[in-house]
Motif scaffolding. Structure first.
Motif, PDB file in Angstrom:
ATOM      1  N   CYS A  22     -32.686  15.403   1.750  1.00  0.00           N
ATOM      2  CA  CYS A  22     -31.528  14.587   2.161  1.00  0.00           C
ATOM      3  C   CYS A  22     -30.324  15.470   2.482  1.00  0.00           C
ATOM      4  CB  CYS A  22     -31.144  13.599   1.071  1.00  0.00           C
ATOM      5  SG  CYS A  22     -32.375  12.332   0.794  1.00  0.00           S
ATOM      6  N   ASP A  23     -30.134  16.508   1.695  1.00  0.00           N
ATOM      7  CA  ASP A  23     -29.021  17.421   1.975  1.00  0.00           C
ATOM      8  C   ASP A  23     -29.224  18.098   3.331  1.00  0.00           C
ATOM      9  OD1 ASP A  23     -28.020  16.813  -0.512  1.00  0.00           O
ATOM     10  OD2 ASP A  23     -28.763  18.637  -1.482  1.00  0.00           O
TER      11      ASP A  23
ATOM     12  N   PRO B 134     -29.816  14.589   6.625  1.00  0.00           N
ATOM     13  CA  PRO B 134     -29.270  13.322   6.126  1.00  0.00           C
ATOM     14  C   PRO B 134     -29.834  12.094   6.834  1.00  0.00           C
ATOM     15  CG  PRO B 134     -27.515  14.909   6.543  1.00  0.00           C
ATOM     16  CD  PRO B 134     -28.768  15.508   7.096  1.00  0.00           C
TER      17      PRO B 134
ATOM     18  N   ALA C  65     -36.453   9.181   2.478  1.00  0.00           N
ATOM     19  CA  ALA C  65     -36.600   9.988   1.267  1.00  0.00           C
ATOM     20  C   ALA C  65     -36.428   9.113   0.023  1.00  0.00           C
ATOM     21  CB  ALA C  65     -35.591  11.125   1.264  1.00  0.00           C
ATOM     22  N   ILE C  66     -35.445   8.227   0.070  1.00  0.00           N
ATOM     23  CA  ILE C  66     -35.227   7.354  -1.089  1.00  0.00           C
ATOM     24  C   ILE C  66     -36.428   6.444  -1.311  1.00  0.00           C
ATOM     25  CG2 ILE C  66     -33.859   5.392  -1.880  1.00  0.00           C
ATOM     26  CD1 ILE C  66     -31.390   6.807  -0.895  1.00  0.00           C
TER      27      ILE C  66
ATOM     28  N   ASN D 232     -29.521   7.686  -6.284  1.00  0.00           N
ATOM     29  CA  ASN D 232     -28.514   7.207  -5.328  1.00  0.00           C
ATOM     30  C   ASN D 232     -27.160   7.855  -5.570  1.00  0.00           C
ATOM     31  OD1 ASN D 232     -29.092   5.096  -3.205  1.00  0.00           O
ATOM     32  ND2 ASN D 232     -30.368   4.383  -4.902  1.00  0.00           N
TER      33      ASN D 232
ATOM     34  N   ILE E 270     -27.232  11.521  -4.388  1.00  0.00           N
ATOM     35  CA  ILE E 270     -27.357  11.696  -2.935  1.00  0.00           C
ATOM     36  C   ILE E 270     -26.106  11.210  -2.218  1.00  0.00           C
ATOM     37  CG2 ILE E 270     -28.557  10.841  -0.892  1.00  0.00           C
ATOM     38  CD1 ILE E 270     -31.141  10.966  -2.419  1.00  0.00           C
ATOM     39  N   ARG E 271     -25.470  10.188  -2.774  1.00  0.00           N
ATOM     40  CA  ARG E 271     -24.348   9.568  -2.070  1.00  0.00           C
ATOM     41  C   ARG E 271     -22.983  10.157  -2.436  1.00  0.00           C
ATOM     42  NH1 ARG E 271     -28.537   5.116  -0.987  1.00  0.00           N
ATOM     43  NH2 ARG E 271     -28.429   5.413   1.263  1.00  0.00           N
TER      44      ARG E 271
ATOM     45  N   ARG F 261     -32.704  11.440   7.325  1.00  0.00           N
ATOM     46  CA  ARG F 261     -33.951  11.014   6.687  1.00  0.00           C
ATOM     47  C   ARG F 261     -33.717  10.428   5.298  1.00  0.00           C
ATOM     48  NH1 ARG F 261     -39.199  14.755   7.146  1.00  0.00           N
ATOM     49  NH2 ARG F 261     -38.692  16.052   8.945  1.00  0.00           N
ATOM     50  N   THR F 262     -32.456  10.174   4.976  1.00  0.00           N
ATOM     51  CA  THR F 262     -32.125   9.740   3.617  1.00  0.00           C
ATOM     52  C   THR F 262     -32.897   8.492   3.186  1.00  0.00           C
ATOM     53  OG1 THR F 262     -29.934  10.720   3.774  1.00  0.00           O
ATOM     54  CG2 THR F 262     -30.249   9.036   2.099  1.00  0.00           C
ATOM     55  N   GLU F 263     -32.935   7.494   4.065  1.00  0.00           N
ATOM     56  CA  GLU F 263     -33.591   6.248   3.662  1.00  0.00           C
ATOM     57  C   GLU F 263     -35.076   6.443   3.388  1.00  0.00           C
ATOM     58  OE1 GLU F 263     -32.635   2.636   5.299  1.00  0.00           O
ATOM     59  OE2 GLU F 263     -30.491   3.087   5.529  1.00  0.00           O
TER      60      GLU F 263
END
Lengths: 200, 200
Positions: free
Chosen positions: B169-170, B173, B179-180, B92, B95-96, B175-177
DNA sequence: ATAATAAGTGAACGAGAGGTCACTTAAGTT
DNA sequence: AACTTAAGTGACCTCTCGTTCACTTATTAT
């Protein structure tokens, strides 16, 4: 040196874009590498951006032909050793084929700028390989070569490390041999961890 | 708005380079984003390339401080659940944190052009995480939390898939959730596969 | 307060970019 | 052989790039 000029331009553009990026490439150099003067290119493409778009069209079409259809899936291996050697054959191809290397590089460089490059990058770097090995590993589970588990998860766990080392080869070609050895070691590790137990 | 201008230039440069690449960035825009006129930048850096080199210095130094020393290694987890949650905390953050995201992007874009970027990219994308988890997994083996095996191989097998999803994710973005969630699922899968058997 | 230095301005420069155009040369058609 | 079209040329256009420089405005030291 006439009719195929359009194709030759695209080939030279792939090479130049993959080395210097889209912004870093200029039309004069690109033309010169084909033995033309820069205005000559505009008889075949109306702009630099048009060259880029045509190149992307070609890359997308090529990917579809090569990896898009089910008929191009490799056969399911019959043994752990077969699995490793099939992997190594694929890896060697993808690392040694200059066309494929340049395609990966150009997608790496332009993925944040161009939406189609972005989508193709995800296929090349992540989902394409994973889907392929989902099928292969599912087949190996059916044959009893590896323990039954979620084939998509295993495919991801298998292909992502290999993909990381392929990227390393693109970035640092002098490490290619090390990387290939590491891929093979990883492949054997994987098949040992997930293979069915041999109760001798 | 005086003494820290040099730092502010570097920060703005990181943002712009990470979005448009080195070649795609121009000094006028960069200056304007800081409320200066373009010649103003040359009071702080002698050229665009000097900005790039100073930025790389800063990224290299930051990486060294942050991940280079043994004292920054996270504690060895005490349970599988602890292992997963530590992983998710790290993921997290990485990514954040916009600074870290931009650093990865700029290294991605310039890795083929600049040797120092290339080397730092390999650390960021491959060897850094692997080394860190080699230590962690070795510690977990000592604690009997996972079966004894080559910790470097396990670390590679663990971090490369996570790294692949961080790259996703980069790139995408939105698709971040997903991917996590996938990273967490993979983490649990990993600890199940390599964890010691619970003979209930 | 004043002198010295640092920070910021705006006009200008040369180089190189992508692109256009009138023209010549080569190829293909009838 | 004559005509049409495509391919390639070279001079030129405009624009933007990174960079410089003489200048003004803040800041700091004494």
């Amino acid at each position: 040196m006439a009719k195929d000029t359009k194709e030759r331009i695209l080939t030279a553009a792939l090479e130049m874009f993959s080395h210097k990026g889209y912004e870093g490439t200029n039309i004069r150099e690109l033309s010169a590498s084909l033995g033309l003067v820069k205005s000559g290119i505009y008889k075949h493409f109306e702009s630099k951006e048009a060259i880029w778009n045509a190149l992307l069209d070609r890359m997308i079409a090529y990917y579809g032909e090569r990896f898009g259809s089910a008929e191009h899936l490799p056969p399911v291996p019959d043994s752990p050793e077969d699995f490793v050697s099939m992997t190594m054959r694929m890896v060697n191809l993808t690392i040694r084929d200059e066309q494929i290397v340049m395609t990966r590089k150009v997608l790496t460089l332009e993925q944040y700028r161009d939406e189609r490059a972005r989508d193709l990058a995800t296929k090349h770097f992540l989902t394409g390989l994973t889907e392929m090995f989902t099928h292969i590993l599912a087949g190996m589970m059916d044959k009893g070569l590896i323990r039954r588990d979620d084939p998509a998860m295993l495919a991801f766990a298998y292909t992502a490390p290999i993909s990381a080392l392929i990227h390393l080869c693109d970035r640092e070609p002098e490490r290619t041999e090390d990387a290939i050895a590491k891929i093979e070691a990883f492949s054997r590790h994987f098949i040992t961890v997930y293979g069915v137990k041999h109760d001798v």
